[in-house]
Structure formats: C-alpha cells, structure tokens
Design an enzyme around this catalytic site. Structure first.
Site, PDB file in Angstrom:
ATOM      1  N   SER A 157      94.288 -16.224  50.874  1.00  0.00           N
ATOM      2  CA  SER A 157      95.613 -16.120  50.259  1.00  0.00           C
ATOM      3  C   SER A 157      96.288 -17.470  50.327  1.00  0.00           C
ATOM      4  O   SER A 157      96.021 -18.275  51.226  1.00  0.00           O
ATOM      5  CB  SER A 157      96.462 -15.083  51.001  1.00  0.00           C
ATOM      6  OG  SER A 157      97.820 -15.149  50.601  1.00  0.00           O
ATOM      7  N   THR A 166      83.980  -5.423  50.050  1.00  0.00           N
ATOM      8  CA  THR A 166      84.640  -4.636  51.089  1.00  0.00           C
ATOM      9  C   THR A 166      86.082  -4.351  50.675  1.00  0.00           C
ATOM     10  O   THR A 166      86.714  -5.132  49.955  1.00  0.00           O
ATOM     11  CB  THR A 166      84.613  -5.354  52.448  1.00  0.00           C
ATOM     12  OG1 THR A 166      85.389  -6.564  52.373  1.00  0.00           O
ATOM     13  CG2 THR A 166      83.192  -5.674  52.872  1.00  0.00           C
ATOM     14  N   GLY A 167      86.587  -3.219  51.117  1.00  0.00           N
ATOM     15  CA  GLY A 167      87.951  -2.835  50.772  1.00  0.00           C
ATOM     16  C   GLY A 167      88.162  -2.712  49.276  1.00  0.00           C
ATOM     17  O   GLY A 167      89.142  -3.215  48.729  1.00  0.00           O
ATOM     18  N   SER A 168      87.245  -2.011  48.611  1.00  0.00           N
ATOM     19  CA  SER A 168      87.264  -1.989  47.140  1.00  0.00           C
ATOM     20  C   SER A 168      87.590  -0.630  46.539  1.00  0.00           C
ATOM     21  O   SER A 168      87.292  -0.384  45.373  1.00  0.00           O
ATOM     22  CB  SER A 168      85.920  -2.477  46.599  1.00  0.00           C
ATOM     23  OG  SER A 168      84.828  -1.800  47.194  1.00  0.00           O
ATOM     24  N   THR A 169      88.226   0.252  47.302  1.00  0.00           N
ATOM     25  CA  THR A 169      88.600   1.545  46.727  1.00  0.00           C
ATOM     26  C   THR A 169      89.840   1.440  45.852  1.00  0.00           C
ATOM     27  O   THR A 169      90.117   2.336  45.052  1.00  0.00           O
ATOM     28  CB  THR A 169      88.852   2.586  47.838  1.00  0.00           C
ATOM     29  OG1 THR A 169      89.878   2.110  48.710  1.00  0.00           O
ATOM     30  CG2 THR A 169      87.579   2.862  48.629  1.00  0.00           C
ATOM     31  N   SER A 170      90.603   0.354  45.991  1.00  0.00           N
ATOM     32  CA  SER A 170      91.806   0.164  45.186  1.00  0.00           C
ATOM     33  C   SER A 170      92.169  -1.313  45.188  1.00  0.00           C
ATOM     34  O   SER A 170      91.505  -2.132  45.834  1.00  0.00           O
ATOM     35  CB  SER A 170      92.983   0.992  45.738  1.00  0.00           C
ATOM     36  OG  SER A 170      93.319   0.556  47.043  1.00  0.00           O
ATOM     37  N   GLY A 171      93.214  -1.652  44.479  1.00  0.00           N
ATOM     38  CA  GLY A 171      93.763  -2.997  44.513  1.00  0.00           C
ATOM     39  C   GLY A 171      92.843  -4.076  43.969  1.00  0.00           C
ATOM     40  O   GLY A 171      92.021  -3.837  43.078  1.00  0.00           O
ATOM     41  N   TYR A 195      99.889 -12.508  59.397  1.00  0.00           N
ATOM     42  CA  TYR A 195      99.067 -12.428  58.192  1.00  0.00           C
ATOM     43  C   TYR A 195      98.647 -13.831  57.743  1.00  0.00           C
ATOM     44  O   TYR A 195      97.474 -14.084  57.459  1.00  0.00           O
ATOM     45  CB  TYR A 195      99.850 -11.737  57.080  1.00  0.00           C
ATOM     46  CG  TYR A 195      99.159 -11.730  55.735  1.00  0.00           C
ATOM     47  CD1 TYR A 195      98.108 -10.863  55.483  1.00  0.00           C
ATOM     48  CD2 TYR A 195      99.572 -12.588  54.715  1.00  0.00           C
ATOM     49  CE1 TYR A 195      97.476 -10.853  54.244  1.00  0.00           C
ATOM     50  CE2 TYR A 195      98.944 -12.586  53.477  1.00  0.00           C
ATOM     51  CZ  TYR A 195      97.889 -11.719  53.248  1.00  0.00           C
ATOM     52  OH  TYR A 195      97.263 -11.714  52.031  1.00  0.00           O
TER      53      TYR A 195
END
Length: 264
Positions: free
Chosen positions: A141, A13-18, A154
C-alpha cells in the site's frame, strides 16, 4: 495483449471479495486457473463459484495468518499441480489512534499482513525456483510509504511487506522467479465502503458525500482525486504476474493515483 499465463496456476490469498477477488477475476480472464482463498470454507466455496464465470476457479480455504492454515492452502496448491503465481493479498486494516492500539492488535496486523505472505512464499517459492518460472506479488500500500496517523500499525505492516519482497527477490535472483510489490492507493472495496460509511455517520453526512470528499480531504496528494477501482489495481497486478514482466523484480510498483510525491 497476451500475458502468457494461459494454463498457469495462481493462488490469490484473501480473494473472496475486494481487491483479491478482482485480481482473481483478471487472472482467470487471462486463462490462468485460480485458487480462491478465504478463511471460511462456505464463503470460499461461494466465492469460487461466483468467479467460475471467468474461468477455472477453485476453492482453497484456510487462514493464512496461521501456520496451520497456510500449510492447508499450500497443500491445495500442490494438489493442483503446483502454484506458478502467488499473490499475497490477504490483509486487514483497522483505523485506531496510536495510543489506543493494544499489543494484540499490533500482533494480529503483523500476522495477517506480513507473516501470511512470508509463510506462503516459504511454502511455495522453492518449487517455483526448481521449475525455473514463478511470480510472487505482495499487495502492499502507499501507506507503507506515507504512514497514516489514523492507523500506524497498518502502515508499519505495509512497510514490512516492501522489505520482505525485496529480500525475497534477492534470494531468488537469476532463478526465473520474480518478486514484486504493488502499492494501491485508496481503492473502493467492501472494507473501504464500511470504513467510509462509519466516517460519514460520525460526521453526520451521507455516504456519497463522504466518498466524494474523502480522498481530497484525507489524501490531498492524490493526482486523480478519487478512489481507484478494484479492477484498476488488478490490471497492474496481472501484468506483474505475466510472462511479459520477466525483467521486473524487487520492485515496488505504485497504483496509488499519484499520492506518493516522489519522482521514482
């Protein structure tokens, strides 16, 4: 080293960048088919096309911070024949002094960083359990242990991920499905670059100067005294997703540059 995931289907998930894109690329290099996820259809399609140079990358657009979006992405996984590896990477961070964090910002942080992983795991883990093999990884994190004063909300969300992952690992005990957290430290990515650029502008120094001084000044516990590279994080994630990591579950594994000052 053969990680034993040739032919497995992974969803990041959230793998279009970074970091997410780096994880997707590494899993593709290891022979897995990867469902590339982002909120926007066009951006997700473009990211999957870029990552296709590494292997079988397929778009799976949907906002996993919502129940509807998560269901849409899970359906893409079912259509791919089932997801063997789930990397709950989708996340946001917004520096904000504690007394300026409004309720809606707390809510958004929790929905994106915590509930997205809860939803995707709830939707996909039962089939992994039934097949007797699966890997679920939450990208937490070091901020989940060292709560940063510049973005307490966060840090709290990343602590919550540790609890969710541990509880899910216990729920899936003896099933062949492992659940772990990976805890990056400061990692150079598009989002961090923007964050550092804004800090540099505020302090009247160059972006390069801020990049070189940020970790030493703001994360003085770092033993590598630099930002990690996205690929360094992806390497640990790939191992945790592998067939070789079958005895590692319920763990919080750090790739934090030594910031967390504990022996274990």
């Amino acid at each position: 080293m053969d990680l034993g995931i040739q032919g497995k289907v992974a969803l990041v998930t959230g793998s279009t960048s970074g970091i997410g894109a780096a994880i997707a690329a590494r899993l593709l290099d290891e022979g897995a088919a990867v469902l590339v996820n982002g909120r926007d259809d066009d951006r997700t399609q473009q990211a999957a096309q870029r990552l296709s140079s590494h292997g079988d990358a397929r778009p799976a657009a949907g906002d996993v911070s919502t129940a509807e979006g998560a269901a849409r992405v899970a359906e893409a996984g079912h259509q791919a024949g089932g997801v063997d590896i789930l990397v709950n990477n989708a996340g946001v961070f917004t520096p904000r002094p504690f007394f300026e964090i409004a309720d809606d910002e707390w809510e958004r942080m929790f929905q994106v960083n915590v509930m997205s992983g809860v939803r995707m795991s709830r939707l996909l883990a039962p089939a992994m359990r039934d097949r007797g093999w699966g890997r679920i990884v939450f990208i937490s994190s070091e901020s989940g242990i060292n709560i940063p004063t510049e973005m307490v909300h966060y840090g709290v969300s990343k602590t919550a991920q540790l609890a969710v992952a541990r509880g899910l690992a216990k729920t899936l005990r003896a099933s062949g499905v492992t659940v772990n957290c990976v805890l990056p430290g400061p990692t150079w990515s598009d989002g961090v670059e923007q964050f550092v650029r804004e800090m540099a502008d505020a302090e009247g120094v160059s972006e390069q100067q801020m990049k070189e001084s940020f970790v030493k000044k703001n994360r003085p516990g770092s033993l590598i005294e630099r930002f990690a590279d996205e690929a360094e994080v992806a390497s640990l994630v790939a191992y945790v997703c592998s067939d070789l990591a079958s005895a590692t579950t319920g763990a919080a594994l750090r790739v934090d540059g030594g910031i967390v000052d504990t022996i274990v």
